[in-house]
Enzyme design. Structure first.
Site, PDB file in Angstrom:
ATOM      1  N   ASP A  50       0.857  -1.183   0.000  1.00 30.57           N
ATOM      2  CA  ASP A  50       0.000   0.000   0.000  1.00 30.57           C
ATOM      3  C   ASP A  50       0.892   1.232   0.000  1.00 30.57           C
ATOM      4  O   ASP A  50       1.940   1.255   0.663  1.00 30.57           O
ATOM      5  CB  ASP A  50      -0.907  -0.007   1.234  1.00 30.57           C
ATOM      6  CG  ASP A  50      -1.963   1.079   1.157  1.00 30.57           C
ATOM      7  OD1 ASP A  50      -1.615   2.253   1.390  1.00 30.57           O
ATOM      8  OD2 ASP A  50      -3.131   0.749   0.888  1.00 30.57           O
ATOM      9  N   ALA A  71       0.533   4.940  -9.320  1.00 31.35           N
ATOM     10  CA  ALA A  71      -0.528   4.649  -8.356  1.00 31.35           C
ATOM     11  C   ALA A  71      -1.097   5.931  -7.762  1.00 31.35           C
ATOM     12  O   ALA A  71      -0.373   6.907  -7.543  1.00 31.35           O
ATOM     13  CB  ALA A  71       0.020   3.762  -7.235  1.00 31.35           C
ATOM     14  N   THR A 114      -0.950  14.967 -14.506  1.00 36.65           N
ATOM     15  CA  THR A 114      -2.130  15.223 -15.340  1.00 36.65           C
ATOM     16  C   THR A 114      -2.099  16.617 -15.950  1.00 36.65           C
ATOM     17  O   THR A 114      -1.650  17.582 -15.301  1.00 36.65           O
ATOM     18  CB  THR A 114      -3.417  15.064 -14.508  1.00 36.65           C
ATOM     19  OG1 THR A 114      -4.538  15.513 -15.271  1.00 36.65           O
ATOM     20  CG2 THR A 114      -3.375  15.878 -13.228  1.00 36.65           C
ATOM     21  N   TYR A 138      -8.040  16.905  -6.836  1.00 35.15           N
ATOM     22  CA  TYR A 138      -7.219  15.900  -7.513  1.00 35.15           C
ATOM     23  C   TYR A 138      -6.026  16.553  -8.198  1.00 35.15           C
ATOM     24  O   TYR A 138      -4.867  16.147  -7.999  1.00 35.15           O
ATOM     25  CB  TYR A 138      -8.063  15.131  -8.526  1.00 35.15           C
ATOM     26  CG  TYR A 138      -7.243  14.392  -9.558  1.00 35.15           C
ATOM     27  CD1 TYR A 138      -6.301  13.440  -9.174  1.00 35.15           C
ATOM     28  CD2 TYR A 138      -7.395  14.657 -10.922  1.00 35.15           C
ATOM     29  CE1 TYR A 138      -5.540  12.769 -10.125  1.00 35.15           C
ATOM     30  CE2 TYR A 138      -6.644  13.988 -11.868  1.00 35.15           C
ATOM     31  CZ  TYR A 138      -5.722  13.047 -11.461  1.00 35.15           C
ATOM     32  OH  TYR A 138      -4.962  12.386 -12.409  1.00 35.15           O
ATOM     33  N   LYS A 142      -1.800  16.515  -7.307  1.00 33.35           N
ATOM     34  CA  LYS A 142      -0.752  16.196  -8.267  1.00 33.35           C
ATOM     35  C   LYS A 142       0.279  17.321  -8.358  1.00 33.35           C
ATOM     36  O   LYS A 142       1.487  17.071  -8.476  1.00 33.35           O
ATOM     37  CB  LYS A 142      -1.370  15.921  -9.641  1.00 33.35           C
ATOM     38  CG  LYS A 142      -2.063  14.584  -9.760  1.00 33.35           C
ATOM     39  CD  LYS A 142      -1.072  13.434  -9.679  1.00 33.35           C
ATOM     40  CE  LYS A 142      -1.689  12.121 -10.092  1.00 33.35           C
ATOM     41  NZ  LYS A 142      -0.712  11.013 -10.097  1.00 33.35           N
TER      42      LYS A 142
END
Length: 298
Positions: A50, A71, A114, A138, A142
């Site tokens: 994890d 991930a 992204t 989100y 990043k």
């Protein structure tokens, strides 16, 4: 020259494609998946950890020469409801990975980010010199993770490349929340497809195998420790919702009935400029024309 490369998130859509691409290029991909997940086809070895388990991460990075870090959590709408979870996993998990890499002496990282970090700039296509303006947690998580990676590279602990990706499509994409699988489902079931406004919003769709090839190119050109670079990957072409619908109708021979919902508050055009990656990484998208993407989904 062959490298042993750990791929985090290897059980996912992009991760599986990166594992296959690395193996196809003669490298030795080591897949990192969540505990309990199955082995990843094409990987030399599958390991489980994890992102928030520091001890497991230390064991996972043992014996590799570089890491492709894919991930994380990636649903923009969900991130508004769970911002702390997104920062904990996407930013905190990256910090934990970097700590494990430092302890193990692993000094090469390719980080998956992204193009959403640019927000809705007026200038299109989007180049890497645009300021970041993340529109949701989100993208913010990043941006924060990119900053951590860059700082660690600047310390001399590793050489790193950040790849900013647009909308991925094609291949084994079965995500019902993404546009192209939704349009295909509407064609096959002959059920109406709801679209926002008139369907003219334009996005950059990159075939997942083209994205995976970008990770291979980045691994093969990782800078020495202390070096850092950031690249957009993208098709460089804009495709509207109506363009996607038309391509699906051509591929299936079936009409896609549309229901036009009220316009959404979203950017009209988002296209990535990948000229820097093409020039410096020697990478080029070859499968990202919309008809090719639709055909690859079967």
């Amino acid at each position: 020259m062959s490298a042993r490369v750990l791929v985090t998130g290897a059980g996912g859509y992009l991760g599986g494609a990166v594992v296959r691409a690395l193996a196809g290029a003669g490298h030795e991909p080591v897949a990192l998946v969540r505990p309990g997940a199955p082995d990843v086809p094409g990987a030399r070895e599958t390991r489980a950890a994890d992102l928030l388990d520091t001890d497991a991460l230390r064991r996972a990075v043992s014996g590799v020469e570089a890491v492709c870090h894919l991930a994380g959590l990636a649903r923009a709408r969900e991130s508004f409801d769970e911002p702390l979870r997104y920062f904990r996993v996407n930013t905190g998990g990256t910090i934990g990975l970097l700590e494990a890499m430092a302890d193990a002496g692993v000094r090469g990282l390719v980080f998956s980010s992204t193009c959403a970090v640019y927000g809705s700039p007026d200038r299109q296509p989007m180049t890497e010199d645009l300021p970041v303006a993340p529109p949701h947690p989100y993208a913010s998580s990043k941006v924060a993770a990119e900053a951590v990676v860059e700082a660690q590279a600047s310390s001399g602990a590793l050489g790193a490349i950040v790849l900013r990706l647009p909308n991925l499509a094609g291949g084994e994409d079965r995500d019902p929340t993404r546009l192209i699988p939704r349009v295909l489902d509407a064609a096959r079931s002959r059920t109406p497809l709801g679209v926002n406004g008139d369907g003219s919003a334009v996005r950059d769709y990159l075939h997942v195998d083209d994205a995976a090839a970008g990770f291979v190119a980045a691994v093969e050109q990782l800078p020495a420790p202390g070096g850092f670079a950031r690249y957009n990957l993208g098709s460089g072409r804009g495709t509207s919702i109506l363009d996607v619908v038309a391509a699906v109708e051509r591929a299936t021979g079936r009409r896609v009935p549309l229901v036009h919902n009220p316009p959404a508050h979203e950017p009209q055009v988002l296209i990535a400029d990948a000229a820097r990656a093409i020039a410096e990484l020697g990478w080029r998208p070859t499968r990202s024309e919309i008809d090719t993407i639709i055909a690859s989904l079967g």
